[in-house]
Each structure stands twice: as C-alpha cells, then as structure tokens.
Enzyme design. Sequence first.
Site, mmCIF file in Angstrom:
data_model
loop_
_atom_site.group_PDB
_atom_site.id
_atom_site.type_symbol
_atom_site.label_atom_id
_atom_site.label_comp_id
_atom_site.label_asym_id
_atom_site.label_seq_id
_atom_site.Cartn_x
_atom_site.Cartn_y
_atom_site.Cartn_z
ATOM 1 N N THR A 1 0.852 -1.185 0.000
ATOM 2 C CA THR A 1 0.000 0.000 0.000
ATOM 3 C C THR A 1 0.889 1.237 0.000
ATOM 4 O O THR A 1 1.659 1.454 0.935
ATOM 5 C CB THR A 1 -0.913 0.008 1.239
ATOM 6 O OG1 THR A 1 -1.692 -1.192 1.246
ATOM 7 C CG2 THR A 1 -1.841 1.209 1.221
ATOM 8 N N PHE B 1 -5.745 -6.743 -0.983
ATOM 9 C CA PHE B 1 -6.956 -6.445 -0.215
ATOM 10 C C PHE B 1 -7.168 -7.525 0.850
ATOM 11 O O PHE B 1 -8.249 -8.101 0.971
ATOM 12 C CB PHE B 1 -8.171 -6.364 -1.138
ATOM 13 C CG PHE B 1 -8.037 -5.342 -2.229
ATOM 14 C CD1 PHE B 1 -8.194 -3.997 -1.964
ATOM 15 C CD2 PHE B 1 -7.711 -5.739 -3.518
ATOM 16 C CE1 PHE B 1 -8.056 -3.048 -2.966
ATOM 17 C CE2 PHE B 1 -7.577 -4.806 -4.531
ATOM 18 C CZ PHE B 1 -7.744 -3.447 -4.260
ATOM 19 N N PHE C 1 -20.595 -3.673 9.128
ATOM 20 C CA PHE C 1 -19.667 -2.694 9.696
ATOM 21 C C PHE C 1 -20.366 -1.493 10.315
ATOM 22 O O PHE C 1 -19.747 -0.454 10.502
ATOM 23 C CB PHE C 1 -18.619 -2.262 8.665
ATOM 24 C CG PHE C 1 -17.980 -3.429 7.992
ATOM 25 C CD1 PHE C 1 -17.192 -4.305 8.703
ATOM 26 C CD2 PHE C 1 -18.219 -3.689 6.668
ATOM 27 C CE1 PHE C 1 -16.644 -5.402 8.104
ATOM 28 C CE2 PHE C 1 -17.677 -4.794 6.058
ATOM 29 C CZ PHE C 1 -16.885 -5.656 6.779
ATOM 30 N N CYS D 1 -3.499 -1.380 9.387
ATOM 31 C CA CYS D 1 -3.921 -0.856 8.084
ATOM 32 C C CYS D 1 -4.788 0.390 8.181
ATOM 33 O O CYS D 1 -4.375 1.460 7.745
ATOM 34 C CB CYS D 1 -4.647 -1.937 7.304
ATOM 35 S SG CYS D 1 -3.591 -3.308 6.827
#
Length: 477
Positions: free
Chosen positions: A122, A153, A263, A274
């Site tokens: 990333t 991912f 979520f 992350c």
Amino acid sequence: MKLTVIGCGYLGATHAACMAELGHDVLGVDVDAAKVARLQAGEVPFFEPGLSDILRRNLDAGRLRFTTDHHAAAEHASIHFIGVGTPQEARGHRADLSAVYAAIDTLVPTLRGRHLLIGKSTVPVGTCAELAQRIAVLRAPGADAELSWSPEFLREGFAVEDTLRPDRLVLGTGPRPAAAEGADEPLAGAVLREIYREILEAGVPFIETDWATAELVKVSANAFLATKISFINAMSELCEIAGADVDALADAIGRDPRIGRRFLNAGLGFGGGCLPKDIRALVARAEDIGAPRSVGFLREVDSINMRRRAAAVQLVTEALGGEVLGRNIAVLGTAFKPESDDVRDSPALAVAGRLALDGALVTVFDPQAMANSRRLQPSLGYARSARHACERADVVVVATEWAEFVHMTPEELTPVVRERRIVDLRRCLDPGMWRAAGWDHRALGGVVTDTRVSQRTPSAQVNGLASEATTAAAVLG
C-alpha cells in the site's frame, strides 16, 4: 510460472505461499534471516488461519522456498512481486516507503533482460511515478524493468481466502514511451492474466487502470470503511445522551441498500496495521499534492475512533464507582480483532494500558496475541486463560470479540471473580443472560436491550475486512 516475492512479512509470506498453491514456482526474499529460516522450516511467524498448511504443502512439493540472497531473485525469475511493509512514519502521518525504495534499489541493478515488477504494498498516490524514475537510473544498460501496481486487499484472519478467492483484482500500469517499430508490448496485463488464470476463470473481476488509480484503490476502500465505522460510533455517542438504542438504529438504517448493515456495529472502533495508518497517510498525501480539503473529514473519522478508547476507560471507571486505583481488572482480548495476533494500534491493548496507568491492577488474556502484547505492554499481568485472568477481578472487560468470550457464560466466571461486573466494549454479549445471573452488565455505546443482540450482524463475520467491528477490507500495508 517462475515468480519472486520481495518481502516476506504478513503480505509477502501469504502471497508467496498462495502463488505456489496456484502451481507457480515461487522464491520469497527477505532481509530478516530469522524470519526466512522459520518460513523455510514451515513455520508461519504470525497467526493466520489456514496459512501454515499451504506453506508446508508447497515447501514439500518444491514449489516454494525462501532466501535472504537478493541476487537469487534475478536468477530465479523475471516476474517480481513487491510486498514489503509501508508503516506510518515514526514522527509523522506519512507512509514510510523506505522498505519499498530499498527493495527497488537492491533488485533493479541485478536485473538483466526484460523483467516485470508488480507492486502489492500500500503506497501513496504518485509513488509509482517516483519509482519509475528511480528504476530508469538504476537499471543496467539494455535491461528493461516494467513497473505495475496490483494492490492487495487482505483481511487478517481471511488472508488465504482473499488471495485465492478475491472479490476483485486491480492492475495499474504506467505510460510507456513511444517505441520504435517492433518494440515489445507491455507485459503486465498478459502476465497477470496468466498468473491468476485459475482465479479469473472463476469469474473474479479484473480491473485494469493507471498507476495513480491503482494506488488509490486500497486506501480509498479503507477510508470508506473507517468512515462507516466511525459514523456509527458517532451515532452511539448521540444515542447514549438521548437514550436511544444504537443497535436498533443500525438495523434500521442498514436496511437501506444504499447503506447496508455490515460494519455498522458500534463499539471500541478500529485498529490494526492498516486502517489507522492508511487514513492518516491519505490525509498527509492529499496535503502534499495540494488537496488538503478533499479528505479533511478523515481527521474527524480518526478523532471519533480514538475517542472510543477514552470512552471505554471512562465506562470501566464508572462501573467501579469512579475510581480504578488499586482495583483488579480483567481484560479479555488484546488483539485489534479476533482471529489475529496483531496488536498494532489495538484499541483493546490501549485501553488495558490506560487503565494500568490510572493505577488499576490489569490482567489480560488473548487466545493468540499474548506474546505480541507482552512485548508492547510488559507491565500488564498476563494470564494463562480467561478464567485465570478473572480471578478476584472487580470488573471483567471484554475488549476483543473472540468467540470464546462471546459464548462464555456467567456460571464460568461467577466462582472466581470478586465482584460480578462486566463491561462489553464490543457489544457482543447477551445482556439478559448476564443480568439474570446477577451481574452488572454495561456496554460501550449505551444500553443493549436483550432483543437486539441476536439481531446484530455477527461480529465474527464482519470483522474479516478488518475490525479494522472493527475493521474490515483492511488490508495489510
């Protein structure tokens, strides 16, 4: 195909083993001799369900090996994945790209002929353009090193599944100079299709784009996820004051297909390696390129998330009558999410540490993260089991929603605690069961009604994208 993977941490080791599982001949390269030795011996240096079996199977089959010899990479293959870490800078919010630069600086001068470099790490937008200039200076005369970026991912706890059965593959390629007639065509698209042929044949979308877009995909996904988690936690702050039920609220708004229920679980918030560092790095990069207002809202997202830790300490303090000094506190869970031993920026461990600083006698237990927790917080007490941690406790704090904590019963703990108090920082317990057994049950985010627990999205499912409840598409940086 012959492949190398530069960097054998969480991302690199997982990627190397899974590429071998797809049938490729893979060499993993890392500067850490101890890590390489463990991997070569079939030992995974971190906790990730299912990875050890794949690692050993492919080592035994001869499709996978690990080394510290960086010259071996150029000799082994012409396709090189870069999977090194990009942590937050020690004295700032930008991503630390020193390992990425080191990988390029070490690999490129050894290359001869035509090679393809595929970044997985990333990185901030604009990194590929900078690396391309670096490669142009470092490469040997006549060598051709094409750079592309294919972000990972991975969800901790689901990394094998996310590598072998991803929900999408993204490939970013850069502009190629106009070449003379007969010049080679770019490698990246055709090579990635061959590497992932089995996966693509299963119908996984393959998105080809430019460098900048590929660099932004991962951090954008994490920023969106972090925003969703902080939104419901902001609503929980409002619900606590107004006397509303945040779980019922989440159920209601989550029925809207434009929003979705996943979520939207209020609680202690996200952490890990992350989401926190990715949203901060995105804000820093936006400032660097002259667009600070575009993602300025992420500062508040970060602030809301950090406030949950202070709110958790306050809730535990209130449960103890306003004073934690000298009280015995059992904290169950220190990893930032279940199915992980990762304690980087862990809200659970941060709360345990703060309670200890306030004078409490804190004893913790986590099914997988004990060693990592002890390295970061050596002054805490460490127990051999949840029951052991709760011996003579004045309050029990559930800080990470491991299944064994979610499903434990009052009868298991009542004989060992000093006071029957339990604080649920993840809103994962059945309050009716604990109250019926005579326990003082409190939950971060306000009162949990007995009927709401069974209706919540199971946190063990949603926390895959990263409880980074907690979080998710979070992915390793």
